[in-house]
Structure formats: C-alpha cells, structure tokens
Design a protein around this motif. Structure first.
Motif, mmCIF file in Angstrom:
data_model
loop_
_atom_site.group_PDB
_atom_site.id
_atom_site.type_symbol
_atom_site.label_atom_id
_atom_site.label_comp_id
_atom_site.label_asym_id
_atom_site.label_seq_id
_atom_site.Cartn_x
_atom_site.Cartn_y
_atom_site.Cartn_z
ATOM 1 N N THR A 89 42.462 20.804 7.383
ATOM 2 C CA THR A 89 42.659 22.165 6.872
ATOM 3 C C THR A 89 41.683 23.176 7.441
ATOM 4 O O THR A 89 41.748 24.355 7.094
ATOM 5 N N GLY A 90 40.757 22.772 8.292
ATOM 6 C CA GLY A 90 39.841 23.763 8.831
ATOM 7 C C GLY A 90 38.720 23.172 9.648
ATOM 8 O O GLY A 90 38.821 22.073 10.195
ATOM 9 N N GLY A 91 37.637 23.932 9.729
ATOM 10 C CA GLY A 91 36.482 23.563 10.522
ATOM 11 C C GLY A 91 35.762 24.823 10.958
ATOM 12 O O GLY A 91 36.111 25.933 10.548
ATOM 13 N N ASP A 92 34.745 24.678 11.795
ATOM 14 C CA ASP A 92 33.913 25.810 12.211
ATOM 15 C C ASP A 92 34.074 26.079 13.694
ATOM 16 O O ASP A 92 34.062 25.155 14.516
ATOM 17 N N LEU A 93 34.228 27.368 14.029
ATOM 18 C CA LEU A 93 34.301 27.813 15.419
ATOM 19 C C LEU A 93 33.136 28.754 15.696
ATOM 20 O O LEU A 93 32.826 29.623 14.880
ATOM 21 N N TYR A 94 32.523 28.604 16.876
ATOM 22 C CA TYR A 94 31.361 29.411 17.247
ATOM 23 C C TYR A 94 31.680 30.198 18.511
ATOM 24 O O TYR A 94 32.055 29.632 19.540
#
Length: 301
Positions: A89-94
């Motif tokens: 359902t998601g996660g982190d992008l930088y």
C-alpha cells in the motif's frame, strides 16, 4: 562507531546542551556522556568544547556532523525500504529537485500513484544539479531532477515534456520592462542575478562573445529570494519563467530572452540502481506517462 552513537552526537550538536539532548533522546545524561566520550576516544579527536551552560562543536565536530547526517539519513532510508518490502500500500520516495515549474509533472504522477498506494510518502530536497547529484550519488535519493544533460555513463534519465524558458524578471517601472523581449545588448553593464549553474552554462550559450560584457551582481539558489533583491532595484534577475509571481498585482514582470533560450529538465537515477518496490512502481508509471518523443531512457532490463 555505530548509528546510535551518531544519533546521540547529532542530538547534542543540535541542542548544544547535554541535558536537553538527553531529554530529547529519552536517555540519562550519564549514558549520553559516556557515548560521546567513547566516540571521541574512537576517533581520537575532541568533538565538543564544553562550557558552563552550553556545548559547541570543534572543527572536527563540524566535520563529523556533516558526515553523520548523511549516514543517519541513509540508515533511516534503509530501514524504511526494508519495512515496505512486504507492504503493497505504500512506501517512501526521496527526490532531489531543481527549481522549475515542470516539477508539476512529477507532482501529478505522485498524486496518481498515491491513489493506488495510499501510504506513499514523498520526501523532497531542493537544490541545483550539483547539490542533488551529490545526494543521489550517496544513495540518499531515489531520483533527482537535473537542469542539464546527465552523464549517460553514470545515470539514466527521462526528459520532462516541456522545457523552461529563460527571461529577465524586473520591476514593472524599470525602463527595460517596456521591451517585449530582452537581448544581450540590453544587459551590458547591468547588475545581474543568476544561478551559478545558469551563469556558467546556459547564459554563455546565449550571450556568446558578449558574455564578457555582462556583470554578475550576485548568484542565487532559490529564485524567489533573488526576486526580492530585484524588487528593491538591486539588480535584474535571470531565471526561468513561472518561478516567481509576475502577475499584475506583484509589481514585477517577466520578459523573455531573445533569441529564445530554453533548458530541458531530466528525471535522473543511478545506473543499475536497486529500487524499493514503490520506487520501481513510480518509475514504471512515469516512464509510460512521459511522451516517447521526449524520452531518453537507457534503463537495463
């Protein structure tokens, strides 16, 4: 040296007070003091100058602070990436972003992706190409946006659908504001503000032999701040269109350079980069979205 000790060190460096740092970290002051003493012994350098009610970094301490921030950021990024491996359902992008109106294309793709993955979180760092490339190379970013052609040996990239047009931003009551377009002769002898990257690469390509007659009054990294100098008649701002408010109410105007000068933007990532699941999905989506005619992808499958 471990990450916990570096976190302790950074807390003390930020608070400049042992008691406040201990409270922030939820540890006892003796525990914190012992960790810092161990760090100094391990490095063989004094990191702090301790005074009655405060602590100051030594030159060695300031150097460690720069390195420790990158290391702690990397450790946090690794933890988040691994925690999201089984999270559909998601996660982190930088992202490391150049300053441009074209970033709106990136925002639109992220909005679409977030509809599919509601737990998506985006972390943004702004800067010129040199700044964001350094963080990308260190692995602190998933993607960067460059305002120059990326090195194909080191990076892979997508070209943004539009280019940014250069122009002059100046007060509406300035005599140059009466012109429909600005030519290089109009700027000879005038105080100019420009990004360091633009002054070294873009403006010389436009000005040609007349570049030697142009005067750089000052450089900037954020166009909005530089526009405040231009508003006070300290100089003329060379920048992309749409970066600052030049509406009628603003008292400022944008006049394009002639002949036309444009800069392409590139979404960039390292070659052979191991992406997190959410970064992989983002790249697949934006690769399909950007027009084929503007694409410069050489990604290894």
């Amino acid at each position: 040296m471990d990450i916990r000790s570096l976190r302790y060190f950074l807390a003390v460096a930020q608070e400049e007070n042992m008691t406040r740092a201990a409270e922030k970290l939820h540890v006892t002051q003796p525990t914190l003091s012992k960790a810092l003493k161990g760090l100094e012994e391990e490095l063989g350098k004094k990191l702090f100058v301790r005074k009655s009610f405060s602590i100051r970094l030594t030159d060695e301490g300031r150097l460690l602070k720069q390195r420790a921030e990158d290391l702690v950021d990397m450790a946090d990024k690794i933890q988040l990436e691994f925690s999201s491996l089984g999270e559909p359902t998601g996660g982190d992008l930088y992202f490391g972003l150049a300053e441009s109106r074209q970033i709106r294309y990136l925002a639109r793709e992220l909005r679409t992706l977030k509809q599919r993955y509601p737990d998506l979180r985006s972390h943004l760092v702004s800067g010129d190409t040199e700044q964001v490339a350094e963080k990308l190379d260190k692995g602190l970013l998933d993607f960067a946006v460059f305002a120059e052609v990326p090195d194909p040996v080191r990076y892979e990239s997508l070209v943004f659908p539009e280019a940014d047009r250069w122009g002059l931003i100046l007060p509406e009551d300035d005599p140059l504001a009466k012109k429909k377009a600005i030519r290089v002769d109009d700027l000879v002898g005038k105080p100019l503000f420009c990004s360091g990257q633009g002054w070294e690469k873009d403006i010389p390509a436009w000005a040609g032999e007349k570049m030697k007659d142009l005067h750089l009054e000052g450089s900037y990294r954020l166009a909005y701040n530089a526009s405040l100098f231009a508003r006070e008649h300290l100089g003329y701002l060379l920048a992309f269109d749409k970066l600052v408010d030049t509406s009628h109410e603003s008292g400022m105007v944008f006049r394009p350079l002639a002949p036309k000068l444009e800069t392409n933007l590139y979404l960039v990532w390292k070659k052979n980069q191991a992406f997190s699941p959410i970064a992989e999905r983002f790249l697949q989506q934006i690769s399909a979205s950007f027009p084929d005619t503007n694409r410069s992808v050489n990604r290894q499958k």
